[in-house]
Write an enzyme that holds these catalytic residues in place. Structure first.
Site, PDB file in Angstrom:
ATOM      1  N   ASN A  94       0.823  -1.212   0.000  1.00  0.00           N
ATOM      2  CA  ASN A  94       0.000   0.000   0.000  1.00  0.00           C
ATOM      3  C   ASN A  94       0.855   1.259   0.000  1.00  0.00           C
ATOM      4  OD1 ASN A  94      -2.069  -1.786   0.161  1.00  0.00           O
ATOM      5  ND2 ASN A  94      -2.454  -1.496   2.346  1.00  0.00           N
ATOM      6  N   HIS A 111       5.923  -0.720  -2.714  1.00  0.00           N
ATOM      7  CA  HIS A 111       5.420  -0.019  -3.899  1.00  0.00           C
ATOM      8  C   HIS A 111       5.489   1.504  -3.749  1.00  0.00           C
ATOM      9  CE1 HIS A 111       2.924  -3.752  -5.319  1.00  0.00           C
ATOM     10  NE2 HIS A 111       4.210  -3.868  -5.581  1.00  0.00           N
ATOM     11  N   GLY A 178      -5.302  -9.130   3.049  1.00  0.00           N
ATOM     12  CA  GLY A 178      -5.978  -8.155   2.187  1.00  0.00           C
ATOM     13  C   GLY A 178      -5.324  -7.918   0.841  1.00  0.00           C
ATOM     14  N   ASN A 204      -8.173 -12.806   4.177  1.00  0.00           N
ATOM     15  CA  ASN A 204      -8.702 -11.998   3.066  1.00  0.00           C
ATOM     16  C   ASN A 204     -10.225 -12.139   3.032  1.00  0.00           C
ATOM     17  OD1 ASN A 204      -7.597 -10.303   0.976  1.00  0.00           O
ATOM     18  ND2 ASN A 204      -8.425 -11.723  -0.527  1.00  0.00           N
TER      19      ASN A 204
HETATM   20  P1  OAD Z   1      -6.423  -5.726  -4.796  1.00  0.00           P
HETATM   21  O1  OAD Z   1      -7.458  -4.669  -4.971  1.00  0.00           O
HETATM   22  O2  OAD Z   1      -5.970  -6.470  -5.996  1.00  0.00           O
HETATM   23  O3  OAD Z   1      -6.935  -6.797  -3.745  1.00  0.00           O
HETATM   24  C1  OAD Z   1      -7.488  -6.438  -2.533  1.00  0.00           C
HETATM   25  C2  OAD Z   1      -7.984  -7.703  -1.835  1.00  0.00           C
HETATM   26  O4  OAD Z   1      -8.478  -7.310  -0.574  1.00  0.00           O
HETATM   27  C3  OAD Z   1      -9.093  -8.432  -2.570  1.00  0.00           C
HETATM   28  O5  OAD Z   1      -8.785  -9.819  -2.666  1.00  0.00           O
HETATM   29  C4  OAD Z   1     -10.323  -8.210  -1.671  1.00  0.00           C
HETATM   30  O6  OAD Z   1     -11.193  -9.331  -1.632  1.00  0.00           O
HETATM   31  C5  OAD Z   1      -9.677  -8.012  -0.319  1.00  0.00           C
HETATM   32  N1  OAD Z   1     -10.471  -7.197   0.620  1.00  0.00           N
HETATM   33  C6  OAD Z   1     -11.341  -6.185   0.350  1.00  0.00           C
HETATM   34  N2  OAD Z   1     -11.864  -5.684   1.484  1.00  0.00           N
HETATM   35  C7  OAD Z   1     -11.301  -6.378   2.498  1.00  0.00           C
HETATM   36  C8  OAD Z   1     -11.434  -6.342   3.929  1.00  0.00           C
HETATM   37  N3  OAD Z   1     -12.241  -5.478   4.537  1.00  0.00           N
HETATM   38  N4  OAD Z   1     -10.708  -7.228   4.656  1.00  0.00           N
HETATM   39  C9  OAD Z   1      -9.885  -8.133   4.055  1.00  0.00           C
HETATM   40  N5  OAD Z   1      -9.733  -8.213   2.723  1.00  0.00           N
HETATM   41  C10 OAD Z   1     -10.412  -7.350   1.952  1.00  0.00           C
HETATM   42  O7  OAD Z   1      -5.202  -5.008  -4.040  1.00  0.00           O
HETATM   43  P2  OAD Z   1      -3.694  -5.510  -3.869  1.00  0.00           P
HETATM   44  O8  OAD Z   1      -3.623  -6.986  -3.807  1.00  0.00           O
HETATM   45  O9  OAD Z   1      -3.118  -4.729  -2.751  1.00  0.00           O
HETATM   46  O10 OAD Z   1       0.351  -1.877  -7.228  1.00  0.00           O
HETATM   47  O11 OAD Z   1      -3.037  -5.014  -5.216  1.00  0.00           O
HETATM   48  C11 OAD Z   1      -1.668  -5.212  -5.407  1.00  0.00           C
HETATM   49  C12 OAD Z   1      -1.071  -4.097  -6.211  1.00  0.00           C
HETATM   50  O12 OAD Z   1      -1.797  -3.904  -7.413  1.00  0.00           O
HETATM   51  C13 OAD Z   1      -1.138  -2.731  -5.556  1.00  0.00           C
HETATM   52  O13 OAD Z   1      -0.098  -2.497  -4.622  1.00  0.00           O
HETATM   53  C14 OAD Z   1      -0.992  -1.814  -6.729  1.00  0.00           C
HETATM   54  C15 OAD Z   1      -1.984  -2.489  -7.630  1.00  0.00           C
HETATM   55  O14 OAD Z   1      -1.922  -2.221  -8.938  1.00  0.00           O
HETATM   56  C16 OAD Z   1       0.953  -0.765  -7.672  1.00  0.00           C
HETATM   57  O15 OAD Z   1       0.439   0.337  -7.640  1.00  0.00           O
HETATM   58  C17 OAD Z   1       2.323  -1.013  -8.211  1.00  0.00           C
END
Ligand code: OAD
Length: 237
Positions: A94, A111, A178, A204
């Protein structure tokens, strides 16, 4: 999950941990990221093509930080950082500052960070508050128009990879919170940790893409699951 022989912990967090604070995750149902395609705002090409759009996007996200607060999951991880007697490394994907505002210290932003700028003229990185825009001047070398958000865009190398890899190889427990498991190299951390003998726990809202690689997968909201897990592991420490 038992804490038998657990001394070193590596925790990976993603956008899901900040969702309950009111920050949007990346992969919403519409495939857009706050109304934009990722390629239009989060790549070096996008920045070359339309710096004004990219700055406006990150300026808005930086401004939004002022109206959100860490939630129970950030706070629980900060408590774990303070109270855990062994090694601990929190690696976040994040770019918000909610982990440090909650009090986490052993923290890496792989990141980048919304609250930092990077000058392409002198290569310095520095704290940044408020809008950046196209005409920002570098606090270090005074060059104008060469300051960009210190964010790792698609196609760029995430920060601190050597330190993260070393911690993954030594850890006894890897915890992923998450994150959808869609973006590498973070999505591959579980494989490195497990290959080197760690147990792996995922928390998650739904099973992630790499869920099958974890020893245990807990589904639910981070604001509930993480404090419960921190209580559990500290009780056994
Ligand atoms: P994503 O948006 O891909 O995934 C977020 C995850 O959090 C999903 O699997 C949701 O189901 C879950 N989620 C949502 N609300 C939640 C809650 N209240 N409790 C627990 N889980 C929850 O985000 P990231 O995996 O962080 O990169 O994405 C990875 C990277 O892709 C980011 O750092 C960014 C993006 O493009 C860059 O900017 C380089």
């Amino acid at each position: 999950m038992s804490s038998d022989r657990i001394s070193n912990i590596v925790i990976l967090t993603g956008a899901g941990i900040s969702a309950e604070s009111g920050l949007a995750t990346f992969r919403g149902a519409d495939g857009l990221w706050e109304g934009h395609r990722v390629e239009d705002v989060a790549t070096p090409d996008a920045y070359r093509r339309d710096p004004a759009l990219v700055h406006a996007f990150y300026d808005a996200r930086r401004a939004r930080l002022g109206s959100v607060e860490p939630n129970a999951a950030h706070e629980a991880l900060a408590r774990l950082d303070t109270e855990w007697p062994g090694d601990l490394l929190l690696v976040t994907q994040n770019v918000d500052d909610l982990h440090e505002r909650a009090g986490s210290k052993r923290l890496l932003h792989m990141h980048g960070e919304l609250t930092k700028g990077w000058c392409l003229a002198c290569d310095e990185r520095f704290d940044w508050a408020g809008p950046m825009g196209e005409g920002a001047s570098c606090p270090s070398c005074a060059a104008v128009g060469r300051v960009r958000p210190d964010i790792v865009w698609f196609g760029e190398m995430p920060y601190d990879m050597e330190r993260i890899d070393e911690a993954l190889r030594r850890c006894d427990l890897f915890v992923s919170i998450g994150t959808s498991g869609a973006v590498y190299p973070a999505a591959g951390f579980v494989q490195t940790a497990r290959y080197c003998g760690a147990r792996a726990l995922e928390m998650n809202l739904e099973p992630s893409l790499g869920s099958y690689m974890f020893d245990e997968s807990r589904t639910g909201r981070a604001g509930e699951l993480v404090p419960a897990w921190v209580d559990e592991i500290l009780r056994q420490a």
